[in-house]
Design a protein around this motif. Structure first.
Motif, PDB file in Angstrom:
ATOM      1  N   HIS A 171     134.021 104.438  55.996  1.00  0.00           N
ATOM      2  CA  HIS A 171     133.963 102.983  56.188  1.00  0.00           C
ATOM      3  C   HIS A 171     135.190 102.378  55.530  1.00  0.00           C
ATOM      4  O   HIS A 171     135.330 102.403  54.308  1.00  0.00           O
ATOM      5  N   ARG A 172     136.090 101.846  56.358  1.00  0.00           N
ATOM      6  CA  ARG A 172     137.391 101.395  55.867  1.00  0.00           C
ATOM      7  C   ARG A 172     137.382  99.983  55.281  1.00  0.00           C
ATOM      8  O   ARG A 172     138.412  99.518  54.804  1.00  0.00           O
ATOM      9  N   GLY A 173     136.261  99.324  55.345  1.00  0.00           N
ATOM     10  CA  GLY A 173     136.202  97.973  54.801  1.00  0.00           C
ATOM     11  C   GLY A 173     134.952  97.773  53.977  1.00  0.00           C
ATOM     12  O   GLY A 173     134.317  98.739  53.536  1.00  0.00           O
ATOM     13  N   ILE A 174     134.607  96.514  53.741  1.00  0.00           N
ATOM     14  CA  ILE A 174     133.325  96.193  53.136  1.00  0.00           C
ATOM     15  C   ILE A 174     132.575  95.283  54.110  1.00  0.00           C
ATOM     16  O   ILE A 174     133.196  94.517  54.861  1.00  0.00           O
ATOM     17  N   ASP A 175     131.262  95.392  54.121  1.00  0.00           N
ATOM     18  CA  ASP A 175     130.429  94.511  54.950  1.00  0.00           C
ATOM     19  C   ASP A 175     129.752  93.494  54.039  1.00  0.00           C
ATOM     20  O   ASP A 175     129.061  93.874  53.090  1.00  0.00           O
ATOM     21  N   ILE A 176     129.995  92.223  54.335  1.00  0.00           N
ATOM     22  CA  ILE A 176     129.390  91.137  53.562  1.00  0.00           C
ATOM     23  C   ILE A 176     128.307  90.505  54.426  1.00  0.00           C
ATOM     24  O   ILE A 176     128.593  89.810  55.409  1.00  0.00           O
ATOM     25  N   SER A 177     127.072  90.777  54.088  1.00  0.00           N
ATOM     26  CA  SER A 177     125.943  90.265  54.862  1.00  0.00           C
ATOM     27  C   SER A 177     125.723  88.784  54.581  1.00  0.00           C
ATOM     28  O   SER A 177     125.653  88.363  53.428  1.00  0.00           O
ATOM     29  N   CYS A 178     125.655  88.002  55.650  1.00  0.00           N
ATOM     30  CA  CYS A 178     125.390  86.575  55.529  1.00  0.00           C
ATOM     31  C   CYS A 178     124.869  86.073  56.887  1.00  0.00           C
ATOM     32  O   CYS A 178     124.898  86.803  57.880  1.00  0.00           O
ATOM     33  N   LYS A 179     124.414  84.863  56.942  1.00  0.00           N
ATOM     34  CA  LYS A 179     123.843  84.331  58.175  1.00  0.00           C
ATOM     35  C   LYS A 179     124.906  84.184  59.254  1.00  0.00           C
ATOM     36  O   LYS A 179     126.069  83.890  58.964  1.00  0.00           O
ATOM     37  N   ALA A 180     124.503  84.376  60.495  1.00  0.00           N
ATOM     38  CA  ALA A 180     125.419  84.120  61.610  1.00  0.00           C
ATOM     39  C   ALA A 180     125.844  82.656  61.547  1.00  0.00           C
ATOM     40  O   ALA A 180     125.019  81.763  61.346  1.00  0.00           O
TER      41      ALA A 180
ATOM     42  N   ILE B 139     141.935  91.898  57.136  1.00  0.00           N
ATOM     43  CA  ILE B 139     141.404  92.015  58.500  1.00  0.00           C
ATOM     44  C   ILE B 139     139.955  91.538  58.492  1.00  0.00           C
ATOM     45  O   ILE B 139     139.121  92.048  57.732  1.00  0.00           O
ATOM     46  N   TYR B 140     139.657  90.554  59.332  1.00  0.00           N
ATOM     47  CA  TYR B 140     138.339  89.919  59.386  1.00  0.00           C
ATOM     48  C   TYR B 140     137.731  90.232  60.758  1.00  0.00           C
ATOM     49  O   TYR B 140     138.245  89.777  61.789  1.00  0.00           O
ATOM     50  N   SER B 141     136.646  91.003  60.778  1.00  0.00           N
ATOM     51  CA  SER B 141     136.052  91.437  62.049  1.00  0.00           C
ATOM     52  C   SER B 141     134.589  91.013  62.155  1.00  0.00           C
ATOM     53  O   SER B 141     133.960  90.607  61.181  1.00  0.00           O
ATOM     54  N   ASN B 142     134.058  91.153  63.393  1.00  0.00           N
ATOM     55  CA  ASN B 142     132.695  90.727  63.725  1.00  0.00           C
ATOM     56  C   ASN B 142     132.558  89.209  63.601  1.00  0.00           C
ATOM     57  O   ASN B 142     131.515  88.686  63.211  1.00  0.00           O
ATOM     58  N   LEU B 143     133.654  88.524  63.937  1.00  0.00           N
ATOM     59  CA  LEU B 143     133.642  87.058  63.911  1.00  0.00           C
ATOM     60  C   LEU B 143     132.998  86.522  65.189  1.00  0.00           C
ATOM     61  O   LEU B 143     132.929  87.210  66.220  1.00  0.00           O
ATOM     62  N   ALA B 144     132.571  85.280  65.127  1.00  0.00           N
ATOM     63  CA  ALA B 144     132.100  84.607  66.338  1.00  0.00           C
ATOM     64  C   ALA B 144     133.277  84.431  67.284  1.00  0.00           C
ATOM     65  O   ALA B 144     134.440  84.384  66.860  1.00  0.00           O
ATOM     66  N   ALA B 145     132.987  84.340  68.570  1.00  0.00           N
ATOM     67  CA  ALA B 145     134.048  84.284  69.581  1.00  0.00           C
ATOM     68  C   ALA B 145     134.971  83.086  69.377  1.00  0.00           C
ATOM     69  O   ALA B 145     136.176  83.174  69.616  1.00  0.00           O
ATOM     70  N   GLU B 146     134.409  81.967  68.943  1.00  0.00           N
ATOM     71  CA  GLU B 146     135.227  80.765  68.761  1.00  0.00           C
ATOM     72  C   GLU B 146     135.717  80.686  67.324  1.00  0.00           C
ATOM     73  O   GLU B 146     134.934  80.620  66.375  1.00  0.00           O
ATOM     74  N   LEU B 147     137.034  80.668  67.179  1.00  0.00           N
ATOM     75  CA  LEU B 147     137.635  80.611  65.847  1.00  0.00           C
ATOM     76  C   LEU B 147     137.858  79.152  65.431  1.00  0.00           C
ATOM     77  O   LEU B 147     137.596  78.226  66.203  1.00  0.00           O
ATOM     78  N   ALA B 148     138.360  78.972  64.207  1.00  0.00           N
ATOM     79  CA  ALA B 148     138.645  77.627  63.719  1.00  0.00           C
ATOM     80  C   ALA B 148     139.676  76.952  64.619  1.00  0.00           C
ATOM     81  O   ALA B 148     140.584  77.608  65.150  1.00  0.00           O
TER      82      ALA B 148
ATOM     83  N   ILE C 117     138.760  80.156  58.704  1.00  0.00           N
ATOM     84  CA  ILE C 117     139.435  80.657  59.902  1.00  0.00           C
ATOM     85  C   ILE C 117     138.441  80.925  61.035  1.00  0.00           C
ATOM     86  O   ILE C 117     138.845  81.143  62.177  1.00  0.00           O
ATOM     87  N   GLY C 118     137.164  80.956  60.718  1.00  0.00           N
ATOM     88  CA  GLY C 118     136.142  81.215  61.733  1.00  0.00           C
ATOM     89  C   GLY C 118     134.791  81.327  61.061  1.00  0.00           C
ATOM     90  O   GLY C 118     134.595  80.864  59.929  1.00  0.00           O
ATOM     91  N   CYS C 119     133.854  81.957  61.745  1.00  0.00           N
ATOM     92  CA  CYS C 119     132.525  82.142  61.163  1.00  0.00           C
ATOM     93  C   CYS C 119     131.975  83.504  61.564  1.00  0.00           C
ATOM     94  O   CYS C 119     132.464  84.155  62.509  1.00  0.00           O
ATOM     95  N   VAL C 120     130.957  83.930  60.843  1.00  0.00           N
ATOM     96  CA  VAL C 120     130.347  85.237  61.086  1.00  0.00           C
ATOM     97  C   VAL C 120     129.660  85.235  62.457  1.00  0.00           C
ATOM     98  O   VAL C 120     128.955  84.288  62.828  1.00  0.00           O
ATOM     99  N   GLY C 121     129.887  86.306  63.215  1.00  0.00           N
ATOM    100  CA  GLY C 121     129.263  86.427  64.526  1.00  0.00           C
ATOM    101  C   GLY C 121     128.540  87.758  64.657  1.00  0.00           C
ATOM    102  O   GLY C 121     128.199  88.407  63.652  1.00  0.00           O
TER     103      GLY C 121
END
Length: 226
Positions: A106-115, A151-160, A175-179
């Motif tokens: 796992h090359r990153g960290i996963d930060i669990s939070c609400k969509a 690198i920010y991944s698993n973002l919502a389709a619509e960014l800031a 820059i966006g939100c969790v998706g």
């Protein structure tokens, strides 16, 4: 006969006196020349300062600090989201993927939070890439000084609004939100998959996020490690 001898003696004394005068004059001239040479050498070695005023050091005489290239210094990073770290950065220890049902690095960290939770730039930088990754979904890459990339991944389709490649961003800027766009982690709860590289090598973001920011924004879940 006696007069001739006396005259000759006088001539001899006169000639001797003349030689003495010439020799004395030569000695005096030589002494003057030597004195002049010594004074000239002394004046070259010792600066003339008739008023005996202390020499003033000009800025050019001061040692200058070497120039520091700030572009090679990594900035301080903050947590890009607020939540629970459910998976850490592991290149040596395998972690289990619920989606793929296998163990992998796992090359990153996963930060669990609400969509829909806000995702922020971890430091000042420039957006270098925006893509729809086939595995990690909507992804934004930001380049920082010191050859750092976040690198920010698993973002919502619509960014800031207004976010685009080449855009300068500030630390903490949204820059966006969790998706839920990452197919490779779709079985996981909503989370931000956050990676970081330095000089092209994958590094653990937790070692670069400031201790103050970690304490304020992140808690760690160790259940997945068992």
């Amino acid at each position: 006969m006696e007069n001739k001898n006396q005259q000759q003696s006088k001539k001899n004394r006169s000639k001797a006196n003349r030689y003495l005068y010439i020799a004395a004059a030569a000695v005096l001239c030589l002494g003057a020349i030597l004195t002049g040479v010594l004074l000239s050498v002394r004046n070259r070695e010792t600066p003339v300062n008739p008023d005996n005023v202390p020499a003033v050091t000009t800025p050019d005489d001061d040692p200058k600090e070497p120039d520091i290239d700030v572009t090679k210094i990594l900035p301080e990073f903050v947590a890009p989201a607020v939540g629970l770290v459910t998976q850490s950065h592991d290149l040596d220890v395998l972690v289990f993927s619920k989606t793929e049902n296998l163990w992998r690095v796992h090359r990153g960290i996963d930060i669990s939070c609400k969509a829909g939770a806000a995702v922020m730039a971890a430091a000042d930088g420039k957006v270098s890439e925006i893509l729809d990754d086939p595995f990690f979904g909507k992804t934004v890459k930001i380049t920082h000084n010191g050859e750092g990339v976040t690198i920010y991944s698993n973002l919502a389709a619509e960014l800031a609004e207004g976010l685009e490649v080449g855009k300068e961003v500030k630390c903490g800027q949204v820059i966006g939100c969790v998706g839920e766009t990452a197919s490779r982690e779709i079985a996981e709860e909503p989370h931000l998959h956050f990676e970081m590289t330095v000089a092209g090598k994958s590094v653990d973001p937790m070692t670069y996020i400031s201790a103050e920011s970690r304490a304020a924004s992140l808690t760690k879940d160790t259940a997945y490690e068992g």
